[in-house]
Scaffold this motif. Structure first.
Motif, PDB file in Angstrom:
ATOM      1  N   ILE A 178     -38.899 -29.445  19.956  1.00 16.16           N
ATOM      2  CA  ILE A 178     -37.966 -30.524  20.252  1.00 16.16           C
ATOM      3  C   ILE A 178     -36.707 -29.897  20.842  1.00 16.16           C
ATOM      4  O   ILE A 178     -36.060 -29.072  20.198  1.00 16.16           O
ATOM      5  N   LEU A 179     -36.407 -30.262  22.083  1.00 17.99           N
ATOM      6  CA  LEU A 179     -35.251 -29.698  22.771  1.00 17.99           C
ATOM      7  C   LEU A 179     -33.977 -30.095  22.030  1.00 17.99           C
ATOM      8  O   LEU A 179     -33.709 -31.269  21.819  1.00 17.99           O
ATOM      9  N   GLN A 180     -33.217 -29.088  21.605  1.00 22.65           N
ATOM     10  CA  GLN A 180     -31.977 -29.315  20.869  1.00 22.65           C
ATOM     11  C   GLN A 180     -30.831 -29.407  21.868  1.00 22.65           C
ATOM     12  O   GLN A 180     -30.691 -28.548  22.734  1.00 22.65           O
ATOM     13  N   THR A 181     -30.030 -30.442  21.751  1.00 22.71           N
ATOM     14  CA  THR A 181     -28.927 -30.620  22.688  1.00 22.71           C
ATOM     15  C   THR A 181     -27.618 -30.863  21.934  1.00 22.71           C
ATOM     16  O   THR A 181     -27.627 -31.222  20.758  1.00 22.71           O
ATOM     17  N   GLY A 182     -26.514 -30.649  22.635  1.00 23.55           N
ATOM     18  CA  GLY A 182     -25.199 -30.915  22.057  1.00 23.55           C
ATOM     19  C   GLY A 182     -24.839 -30.010  20.904  1.00 23.55           C
ATOM     20  O   GLY A 182     -24.119 -30.410  19.996  1.00 23.55           O
ATOM     21  N   LYS A 183     -25.325 -28.778  20.923  1.00 20.63           N
ATOM     22  CA  LYS A 183     -25.068 -27.855  19.808  1.00 20.63           C
ATOM     23  C   LYS A 183     -24.032 -26.797  20.150  1.00 20.63           C
ATOM     24  O   LYS A 183     -23.880 -25.808  19.445  1.00 20.63           O
ATOM     25  N   GLN A 184     -23.289 -27.020  21.238  1.00 17.22           N
ATOM     26  CA  GLN A 184     -22.353 -26.004  21.709  1.00 17.22           C
ATOM     27  C   GLN A 184     -21.266 -25.672  20.685  1.00 17.22           C
ATOM     28  O   GLN A 184     -20.828 -24.541  20.591  1.00 17.22           O
ATOM     29  N   ASP A 185     -20.830 -26.665  19.923  1.00 12.57           N
ATOM     30  CA  ASP A 185     -19.732 -26.433  18.974  1.00 12.57           C
ATOM     31  C   ASP A 185     -20.212 -26.192  17.547  1.00 12.57           C
ATOM     32  O   ASP A 185     -19.402 -26.121  16.632  1.00 12.57           O
ATOM     33  N   VAL A 186     -21.518 -26.097  17.347  1.00 14.21           N
ATOM     34  CA  VAL A 186     -22.036 -25.930  15.997  1.00 14.21           C
ATOM     35  C   VAL A 186     -21.631 -24.559  15.453  1.00 14.21           C
ATOM     36  O   VAL A 186     -21.514 -23.589  16.195  1.00 14.21           O
ATOM     37  N   ALA A 187     -21.379 -24.521  14.160  1.00  9.96           N
ATOM     38  CA  ALA A 187     -21.000 -23.272  13.502  1.00  9.96           C
ATOM     39  C   ALA A 187     -21.919 -23.051  12.314  1.00  9.96           C
ATOM     40  O   ALA A 187     -22.560 -23.982  11.831  1.00  9.96           O
ATOM     41  N   TYR A 225     -33.936 -21.736  27.820  1.00 10.08           N
ATOM     42  CA  TYR A 225     -33.313 -22.918  27.209  1.00 10.08           C
ATOM     43  C   TYR A 225     -32.474 -23.681  28.238  1.00 10.08           C
ATOM     44  O   TYR A 225     -32.588 -24.894  28.371  1.00 10.08           O
ATOM     45  N   LEU A 226     -31.635 -22.948  28.990  1.00  7.04           N
ATOM     46  CA  LEU A 226     -30.791 -23.588  30.002  1.00  7.04           C
ATOM     47  C   LEU A 226     -31.652 -24.259  31.067  1.00  7.04           C
ATOM     48  O   LEU A 226     -31.330 -25.356  31.538  1.00  7.04           O
ATOM     49  N   ILE A 234     -30.107 -32.722  31.304  1.00  9.55           N
ATOM     50  CA  ILE A 234     -29.106 -32.765  30.230  1.00  9.55           C
ATOM     51  C   ILE A 234     -28.043 -31.693  30.478  1.00  9.55           C
ATOM     52  O   ILE A 234     -28.371 -30.538  30.754  1.00  9.55           O
ATOM     53  N   ASP A 235     -26.785 -32.094  30.383  1.00  6.25           N
ATOM     54  CA  ASP A 235     -25.669 -31.166  30.512  1.00  6.25           C
ATOM     55  C   ASP A 235     -25.429 -30.501  29.157  1.00  6.25           C
ATOM     56  O   ASP A 235     -25.365 -31.184  28.144  1.00  6.25           O
ATOM     57  N   ARG A 236     -25.304 -29.190  29.139  1.00  5.57           N
ATOM     58  CA  ARG A 236     -25.108 -28.467  27.874  1.00  5.57           C
ATOM     59  C   ARG A 236     -23.815 -28.900  27.178  1.00  5.57           C
ATOM     60  O   ARG A 236     -23.721 -28.865  25.968  1.00  5.57           O
ATOM     61  N   GLU A 237     -22.811 -29.290  27.960  1.00  5.07           N
ATOM     62  CA  GLU A 237     -21.541 -29.727  27.351  1.00  5.07           C
ATOM     63  C   GLU A 237     -21.791 -31.002  26.583  1.00  5.07           C
ATOM     64  O   GLU A 237     -21.018 -31.474  25.852  1.00  5.07           O
TER      65      GLU A 237
END
Length: 123
Positions: free
Chosen positions: A58-67, A111-112, A120-123
């Protein structure tokens, strides 16, 4: 656990850098890797990310700010990472983390590419 044998490199240090959101892992063969929280989250070995078979990821998206909020040792072979988005079901074994470190660049580019193909935009 499958995959662990006497040749599996063992971490000598695991350090979480909160500000830069990097997990730094030093192995007993001298290799050191810095894996971003985002990378570790989108490549979580959990069933909810990987699916239950090849091609079911499952493609994970919107995880740029995850810690990573907490690192839980699991025996002498893995860590469980708790992420700020509530995800915590992935067990990261030493051989998996080593493999991720060695293949990080290719995995990230793939992934990119998948994001791009999905529009889908990574941002």
């Amino acid at each position: 656990m499958a995959g662990l044998n006497k040749h599996t490199p063992i971490p000598t240090e695991i350090k979480l850098h909160q500000k830069s959101k990097l997990l730094e892992i030093t192995f007993n063969d001298g290799k050191r890797f810095q894996l971003s929280c985002e990378f570790l989250r989108v490549f979580s070995p959990s069933a909810e990310v990987r699916g239950h078979g090849p091609g079911q990821e499952i493609l994970q998206t919107g995880k740029q700010d995850v810690a990573i909020t907490h690192i839980e040792p699991i025996g002498h072979y893995a860590v469980q990472l708790n992420f700020s988005d509530g995800h915590n079901t992935g067990l990261y074994s030493w051989d998996l983390l080593y493999n991720y470190g060695m293949n990080q660049e290719a995995m990230w580019q793939r992934y990119l590419q998948r994001l791009k193909e999905a529009g889908i935009d990574r941002e």
